[in-house]
Every structure is written in structure tokens, then in C-alpha cells.
Scaffold this motif. Structure first.
Motif, PDB file in Angstrom:
ATOM      1  N   GLU A   1       1.097  -0.904   0.132  1.00 33.14           N
ATOM      2  CA  GLU A   1       0.266  -0.221   0.115  1.00 33.14           C
ATOM      3  C   GLU A   1       0.309   1.301  -0.010  1.00 33.14           C
ATOM      4  O   GLU A   1       0.728   2.193  -1.051  1.00 33.14           O
ATOM      5  N   ASP A   2       1.775   1.041   0.827  1.00 33.43           N
ATOM      6  CA  ASP A   2       2.429   2.056   0.585  1.00 33.43           C
ATOM      7  C   ASP A   2       3.215   2.585  -0.355  1.00 33.43           C
ATOM      8  O   ASP A   2       3.784   3.991  -0.914  1.00 33.43           O
ATOM      9  N   PHE A   3       3.753   1.925  -0.874  1.00 28.77           N
ATOM     10  CA  PHE A   3       4.970   2.008  -2.180  1.00 28.77           C
ATOM     11  C   PHE A   3       3.570   2.201  -3.363  1.00 28.77           C
ATOM     12  O   PHE A   3       3.865   2.760  -4.197  1.00 28.77           O
ATOM     13  N   ASN A   4       2.320   1.511  -3.531  1.00 28.73           N
ATOM     14  CA  ASN A   4       1.553   2.091  -4.218  1.00 28.73           C
ATOM     15  C   ASN A   4       1.089   3.423  -4.331  1.00 28.73           C
ATOM     16  O   ASN A   4       0.489   4.440  -4.837  1.00 28.73           O
ATOM     17  N   LYS A   5       1.063   4.584  -2.875  1.00 28.10           N
ATOM     18  CA  LYS A   5       0.845   5.531  -2.895  1.00 28.10           C
ATOM     19  C   LYS A   5       2.052   6.532  -2.833  1.00 28.10           C
ATOM     20  O   LYS A   5       1.042   7.399  -2.924  1.00 28.10           O
ATOM     21  N   LYS A   6       3.125   6.958  -3.149  1.00 28.58           N
ATOM     22  CA  LYS A   6       4.213   6.675  -3.659  1.00 28.58           C
ATOM     23  C   LYS A   6       3.845   7.525  -4.777  1.00 28.58           C
ATOM     24  O   LYS A   6       2.877   7.567  -6.087  1.00 28.58           O
ATOM     25  N   GLU A   7       4.395   8.781  -5.079  1.00 27.36           N
ATOM     26  CA  GLU A   7       4.277   9.739  -6.292  1.00 27.36           C
ATOM     27  C   GLU A   7       5.177   9.218  -7.570  1.00 27.36           C
ATOM     28  O   GLU A   7       6.772   9.384  -7.214  1.00 27.36           O
ATOM     29  N   VAL A   8       4.964   9.561  -8.454  1.00 29.22           N
ATOM     30  CA  VAL A   8       5.892   8.470  -9.025  1.00 29.22           C
ATOM     31  C   VAL A   8       6.787  10.244  -9.852  1.00 29.22           C
ATOM     32  O   VAL A   8       6.250  10.861 -10.370  1.00 29.22           O
ATOM     33  N   LYS A   9       8.101   9.917 -10.230  1.00 32.81           N
ATOM     34  CA  LYS A   9       9.543  11.467 -10.195  1.00 32.81           C
ATOM     35  C   LYS A   9       9.902  10.976 -11.198  1.00 32.81           C
ATOM     36  O   LYS A   9      10.025   9.844 -12.373  1.00 32.81           O
TER      37      LYS A   9
END
Length: 58
Positions: free
Chosen positions: A50-58
Motif C-alpha cells: 500500500e505504501d509503495f502504491n501511494k508513492k508519487e512517480v518522479k
């Protein structure tokens, strides 16, 4: 003790989590990259995804 409480107490190795059928192929790839060689509960593994999926793509 409820089923959810029991699941929180049971810990699995990285290999056991990656090889279980509770996660799809993409989730297993995420876990393969992010889990360290220690034991995790299924709830901890789900939280990592879940935490990984919430990260913003840079």
C-alpha cells in the motif's frame, strides 16, 4: 482470539510471503524488491505494498 489477531501474530520469511497465493504477480514483484531478509506478518506485507502504491512517480 479472532482470525485477524492470529494473522497479525504469525510471521513469515520473505520467501514464504513471495510464494504464497495471497498476492498477485505485481505485488510479489514489489515485495521481492522491498522486503528484507527478516520475518513479516501478512498485514505488514500488505502495508508495504500500500505504501509503495501511494508513492508519487518522479
Amino acid at each position: 482470539m479472532t482470525k485477524k489477531e492470529i494473522n497479525k501474530e504469525i510471521k513469515f520469511t520473505k520467501e514464504q510471503i513471495i510464494n504464497c497465493n495471497k498476492f498477485n504477480t505485481i505485488e510479489k514483484d514489489i515485495l521481492e524488491a522491498l522486503l528484507e531478509d527478516k520475518e513479516y506478518s501478512l498485514d505488514e506485507a500488505k502495508k508495504i505494498i500500500e505504501d509503495f502504491n501511494k508513492k508519487e512517480v518522479k
